[in-house]
Design a protein around this motif. Sequence first.
Motif, short mmCIF file in Angstrom:
data_model
loop_
_atom_site.label_atom_id
_atom_site.label_comp_id
_atom_site.label_asym_id
_atom_site.label_seq_id
_atom_site.Cartn_x
_atom_site.Cartn_y
_atom_site.Cartn_z
N VAL A 78 -53.96 42.50 71.05
CA VAL A 78 -54.36 42.80 69.85
C VAL A 78 -54.87 41.58 69.05
O VAL A 78 -54.19 40.42 69.16
N LEU A 79 -56.24 41.76 68.70
CA LEU A 79 -57.01 40.59 68.07
C LEU A 79 -57.23 40.97 66.62
O LEU A 79 -57.43 42.35 66.36
N GLU A 80 -57.50 39.92 65.95
CA GLU A 80 -57.82 40.20 64.44
C GLU A 80 -59.32 40.78 64.38
O GLU A 80 -59.50 41.69 63.58
N LYS A 81 -60.12 40.37 65.37
CA LYS A 81 -61.43 40.90 65.38
C LYS A 81 -61.98 41.09 66.85
O LYS A 81 -61.44 40.27 67.67
N PHE A 82 -62.42 41.96 67.27
CA PHE A 82 -62.90 42.43 68.45
C PHE A 82 -63.85 41.20 69.13
O PHE A 82 -63.72 40.99 70.24
N GLY A 83 -64.52 40.38 68.33
CA GLY A 83 -65.34 39.40 68.62
C GLY A 83 -64.57 38.20 69.47
O GLY A 83 -65.18 37.31 70.16
N GLN A 84 -63.29 38.09 69.01
CA GLN A 84 -62.25 37.23 69.59
C GLN A 84 -62.12 37.36 71.11
O GLN A 84 -61.31 36.54 71.47
N ILE A 85 -62.50 38.71 71.81
CA ILE A 85 -62.25 38.63 73.13
C ILE A 85 -62.87 37.49 74.02
O ILE A 85 -61.99 37.26 75.20
N ILE A 86 -63.83 36.79 73.43
CA ILE A 86 -64.18 35.50 74.24
C ILE A 86 -63.08 34.70 74.51
O ILE A 86 -62.81 33.86 75.35
N GLU A 87 -62.08 34.59 73.27
CA GLU A 87 -60.93 33.69 73.36
C GLU A 87 -59.82 33.77 74.41
O GLU A 87 -58.99 33.14 74.66
N VAL A 88 -59.88 35.08 74.65
CA VAL A 88 -58.71 35.60 75.61
C VAL A 88 -59.12 35.97 76.84
O VAL A 88 -58.48 36.40 77.91
N GLN A 89 -60.43 35.40 77.40
CA GLN A 89 -60.91 35.81 78.78
C GLN A 89 -60.15 35.19 79.76
O GLN A 89 -59.93 35.58 81.08
N GLU A 90 -59.57 33.90 79.47
CA GLU A 90 -58.77 33.36 80.57
C GLU A 90 -57.63 34.09 80.94
O GLU A 90 -57.23 34.03 81.86
N GLU A 91 -56.88 34.62 80.03
CA GLU A 91 -55.97 35.66 79.93
C GLU A 91 -56.32 36.80 80.62
O GLU A 91 -55.47 37.38 81.58
N LEU A 92 -57.29 37.21 80.72
CA LEU A 92 -57.75 38.57 81.29
C LEU A 92 -58.15 37.88 82.80
O LEU A 92 -57.64 39.09 83.75
N ARG A 93 -58.70 36.90 83.05
CA ARG A 93 -58.83 36.52 84.47
C ARG A 93 -57.44 36.30 85.13
O ARG A 93 -57.21 36.67 86.38
N LYS A 94 -56.33 35.72 84.47
CA LYS A 94 -55.28 35.53 85.07
C LYS A 94 -54.39 36.95 85.52
O LYS A 94 -53.58 37.07 86.42
N ARG A 95 -54.63 37.92 84.53
CA ARG A 95 -54.37 39.21 85.09
C ARG A 95 -55.25 39.99 85.89
O ARG A 95 -54.84 41.41 86.11
N ASN A 96 -56.18 39.44 86.38
CA ASN A 96 -56.76 40.11 87.54
C ASN A 96 -57.48 41.25 87.18
O ASN A 96 -57.52 42.18 87.74
N VAL A 97 -58.36 41.04 85.74
CA VAL A 97 -58.92 42.25 85.12
C VAL A 97 -60.32 42.36 85.58
O VAL A 97 -61.18 41.36 85.67
N ILE A 98 -60.51 43.71 85.95
CA ILE A 98 -62.08 43.96 85.98
C ILE A 98 -62.48 44.90 84.74
O ILE A 98 -61.68 45.67 84.41
N PHE A 99 -63.46 44.23 83.99
CA PHE A 99 -63.57 44.95 82.75
C PHE A 99 -64.64 45.81 82.63
O PHE A 99 -65.86 45.60 83.27
N VAL A 100 -64.49 46.92 82.11
CA VAL A 100 -65.34 48.05 81.95
C VAL A 100 -66.10 47.95 80.52
O VAL A 100 -65.58 48.16 79.67
N PRO A 101 -67.61 47.57 80.46
CA PRO A 101 -68.30 47.58 79.13
C PRO A 101 -68.57 48.80 78.68
O PRO A 101 -68.82 49.97 79.38
N ASN A 102 -68.40 48.87 77.04
CA ASN A 102 -68.78 50.00 76.38
C ASN A 102 -69.75 49.50 75.47
O ASN A 102 -69.82 48.26 75.31
N ARG A 103 -70.44 50.36 74.64
CA ARG A 103 -71.40 50.02 73.77
C ARG A 103 -70.67 49.15 72.58
O ARG A 103 -70.94 48.28 72.05
N SER A 104 -69.37 49.40 72.24
CA SER A 104 -68.77 48.74 71.03
C SER A 104 -68.42 47.26 71.81
O SER A 104 -68.55 46.48 70.89
N PHE A 105 -68.26 47.31 73.20
CA PHE A 105 -67.79 45.74 73.39
C PHE A 105 -69.12 44.85 73.19
O PHE A 105 -69.20 43.68 72.81
N VAL A 106 -70.19 45.30 73.45
CA VAL A 106 -71.59 44.84 73.46
C VAL A 106 -71.82 44.53 71.85
O VAL A 106 -72.24 43.26 71.42
#
Length: 380
Positions: A78-106
Amino acid sequence: MIERKQILEVLEGYEKDKIKVGVIGSHSALDIADGAKAEGFKTIVVAQRGRHRTYAEYFKEKKTRDGLTKGFIDDVIVLEKFGQIIEVQEELRKRNVIFVPNRSFVVYTGIDRVENEFLVPLFGSRNLLRSEERSEEKSYYWLLEKAGLPYPEPVKPEEIDEVGLVIVKLPHAKKRLERGFFTAASYREFREKSERLMKLGVITEEDLAKARIERYIIGPVFNFDFFYSPLDEEIELLGIDWRFETSLDGHVRLPASQQLTLPEWQFEPEYTVTGHASSTLRESLLEKVFDMAEKYVEATKRYYPPGIIGPFTLQTAVDKDLNFYIYDVAPRTGGGTNIHMAMGHPYGNALWRKEMSTGRRVALEIKRAIELDELEKVVT
């Protein structure tokens, strides 16, 4: 643009038997997460506070008192704003995440940051996401022209009287993810509606100056939800959907005489998408649709290598002579795929002989790529 070799270096550090599927908590996230779960993957949703409970509570996987399992989302960030996803990308990599983009993400992250800062493997075509921006020089209109595909021709304001009914495409002034679209059948109507909508705060003069004006195709609309598999080098039609839009759908349910009596602030319909419905197409028209998909895929390979990967949607209108016109292209999972989560798309089900939603088809491609040791073919 993050180079593909950088993404492959990230993948080298992943534990392939622990890969998770991630998605931003909006748009088509439920379909992606449900499909991933169906194929045995753990799921992670990155949500924004105030919009997180759908994922963190109501569809979160949990056990009932008597030991039954319900829900399909494993973890929520849970982030305060979606745009902060850049700040948690290291956490996503640690969890072996393959990310699926949608329009909201962009939209919420920003296309520049998606291209240059989000160093997480994306399932799909990172470089094609920018083509969805109508203001870009090499937008999907440019790509459609290169592919020789039909689309509504652009119209200048002073040409409206000659062409007839047009639709003016621009973002909503306040709800930037939504549309400030309107129609006009004459230059005078264009000016009058523009001024009225600016006065009401629906559109801005700056956006109007950059708006796409094109001939309005009178006919039904069909969103064709396709999938291109780099593993098989084949195109699949998974399903077809169409939209519910507010306040447009409310307007068309009123008699014309009643529409004419509406006050100024209700007079112009808006085109905010609020839901989708499933559809099928007359079989004699399907080959035309596959022809369009083939041309689009080949054009993406030529002008946006490696080309489209995975899901894409061709949004079309059909005129009285059964001619298709592509008025929008989603170079990623479409917005209407939630209608088939768990049940699958009609055409995808028939093709695969089991429930095959877009979300499940994405997960199946990731699963097969892992098994074939060809993950590099499906991520960018």
